[in-house]
Write a protein that holds these residues in place. Sequence first.
Motif, PDB file in Angstrom:
ATOM      1  N   ARG A 230       0.536  -1.471  -0.016  1.00 46.35           N
ATOM      2  CA  ARG A 230      -0.530   0.034   0.015  1.00 46.35           C
ATOM      3  C   ARG A 230       1.010   1.197   0.231  1.00 46.35           C
ATOM      4  O   ARG A 230       0.590   2.284  -0.658  1.00 46.35           O
ATOM      5  CB  ARG A 230      -1.159   0.526   1.179  1.00 46.35           C
TER       6      ARG A 230
ATOM      7  N   LEU B  22       2.427   1.915  -3.757  1.00 46.68           N
ATOM      8  CA  LEU B  22       1.289   2.578  -4.186  1.00 46.68           C
ATOM      9  C   LEU B  22       0.888   3.738  -4.120  1.00 46.68           C
ATOM     10  O   LEU B  22       1.011   4.729  -4.841  1.00 46.68           O
ATOM     11  CB  LEU B  22       0.135   1.794  -3.894  1.00 46.68           C
TER      12      LEU B  22
ATOM     13  N   ALA C  94       1.921   7.283  -6.502  1.00 49.83           N
ATOM     14  CA  ALA C  94       0.868   8.047  -6.993  1.00 49.83           C
ATOM     15  C   ALA C  94       1.182   9.224  -6.222  1.00 49.83           C
ATOM     16  O   ALA C  94       1.036  11.113  -6.929  1.00 49.83           O
ATOM     17  CB  ALA C  94      -0.391   7.642  -6.071  1.00 49.83           C
TER      18      ALA C  94
ATOM     19  N   LEU D 170      -2.944   5.610 -13.329  1.00 51.68           N
ATOM     20  CA  LEU D 170      -3.074   4.465 -13.001  1.00 51.68           C
ATOM     21  C   LEU D 170      -1.928   3.230 -13.046  1.00 51.68           C
ATOM     22  O   LEU D 170      -1.637   2.699 -12.367  1.00 51.68           O
ATOM     23  CB  LEU D 170      -4.221   3.609 -12.609  1.00 51.68           C
TER      24      LEU D 170
ATOM     25  N   CYS E  79       0.826   1.553 -11.298  1.00 55.97           N
ATOM     26  CA  CYS E  79       0.686   0.475 -10.855  1.00 55.97           C
ATOM     27  C   CYS E  79       2.519  -0.209 -11.222  1.00 55.97           C
ATOM     28  O   CYS E  79       3.038  -1.645 -10.653  1.00 55.97           O
ATOM     29  CB  CYS E  79       0.295  -0.772 -11.491  1.00 55.97           C
TER      30      CYS E  79
ATOM     31  N   THR F   6      -4.500  -5.417  -7.820  1.00 55.87           N
ATOM     32  CA  THR F   6      -3.812  -4.929  -6.164  1.00 55.87           C
ATOM     33  C   THR F   6      -4.156  -3.308  -5.367  1.00 55.87           C
ATOM     34  O   THR F   6      -4.934  -3.221  -4.374  1.00 55.87           O
ATOM     35  CB  THR F   6      -2.296  -5.222  -6.404  1.00 55.87           C
ATOM     36  N   LEU F   7      -4.231  -2.666  -7.053  1.00 52.75           N
ATOM     37  CA  LEU F   7      -4.349  -0.919  -6.567  1.00 52.75           C
ATOM     38  C   LEU F   7      -6.170  -0.889  -6.227  1.00 52.75           C
ATOM     39  O   LEU F   7      -6.386  -0.304  -4.920  1.00 52.75           O
ATOM     40  CB  LEU F   7      -3.923  -0.328  -7.292  1.00 52.75           C
ATOM     41  N   TYR F   8      -6.688  -1.523  -6.934  1.00 53.15           N
ATOM     42  CA  TYR F   8      -8.089  -0.890  -6.246  1.00 53.15           C
ATOM     43  C   TYR F   8      -8.494  -2.475  -4.914  1.00 53.15           C
ATOM     44  O   TYR F   8      -8.946  -1.645  -4.216  1.00 53.15           O
ATOM     45  CB  TYR F   8      -9.170  -1.935  -7.495  1.00 53.15           C
TER      46      TYR F   8
ATOM     47  N   LYS G 262     -10.084   4.933  -7.594  1.00 54.65           N
ATOM     48  CA  LYS G 262      -8.982   6.007  -8.334  1.00 54.65           C
ATOM     49  C   LYS G 262      -9.536   7.089  -7.744  1.00 54.65           C
ATOM     50  O   LYS G 262      -8.859   7.382  -7.072  1.00 54.65           O
ATOM     51  CB  LYS G 262      -9.707   6.110  -9.708  1.00 54.65           C
TER      52      LYS G 262
ATOM     53  N   LEU H 279      -7.802   6.228  -4.357  1.00 58.30           N
ATOM     54  CA  LEU H 279      -6.411   6.586  -3.955  1.00 58.30           C
ATOM     55  C   LEU H 279      -5.389   8.294  -4.095  1.00 58.30           C
ATOM     56  O   LEU H 279      -5.040   7.977  -3.189  1.00 58.30           O
ATOM     57  CB  LEU H 279      -5.943   5.465  -5.553  1.00 58.30           C
TER      58      LEU H 279
END
Length: 228
Positions: A10, A13, A17, A31, A35, A44-46, A52, A55
């Motif tokens: 996390r 990421l 960002a 995105l 990633c 994994t991001l979601y 979005k 994030l």
Amino acid sequence: MTQIANADTRTRLLDAAAEQVAATPGEDISLRAICAQAGVKMPTLYHFFGSKQGLLDAVVERGFDLYLAEKGAHEPSGDPIQDLRDGWDAHVAFGIANPGFYTLMYGQVHPGHAPEAQERPSAMLRALTQAAADQGRLTVPPDQAAAHILVANIGVTLRQIILAEEDRALSVAVREGAIAAITGTAATGNRHAEIHRVLEYAAANPDILGAAETQLLTKWLRTLAESS
């Protein structure tokens, strides 16, 4: 170990960002690029942020963490009006130095929605205006005074970000105009304004008369202002 690995993923990421936001102020984030930099797949991001916007909300919170850390490094003066001035200047300086974070924090407007993290500095601002009101130095309610200062501060900061250059003279002029408006010292040739100008000067410089004498003078001036 799984919890540590999840936290690390996390963080990677979020770091990616934040770096993209800082490097490309005002532009849409990618995105896929985030990633790729973090070394994970899109699901994994979601998994960690949901969407979005989730994030972006996390990036905004990091921006406010950075902003409040910088503000916390400044010692309060003990005078709430002077602290409003210092807070204004710190706000502008942060925006100019961090346009990517700032435009997410204050420049992207969604009707009916404000980032939760935005409440933290707003609460600090309201505490200052409440302190000023408790000293009899405001002519408007403290919540209105805080809103007046904040919207003017944001406008000045965004203008300087848009122009990509600092305009110290404009910032000071708008700052002093906003403070004059909430302290009732803006008007000329007005008895009420003249009383508040003396009140504000005495309250801002208690060493001239002494604490007890300043408190007594403030009480008298407030009585005069209320009767004028």
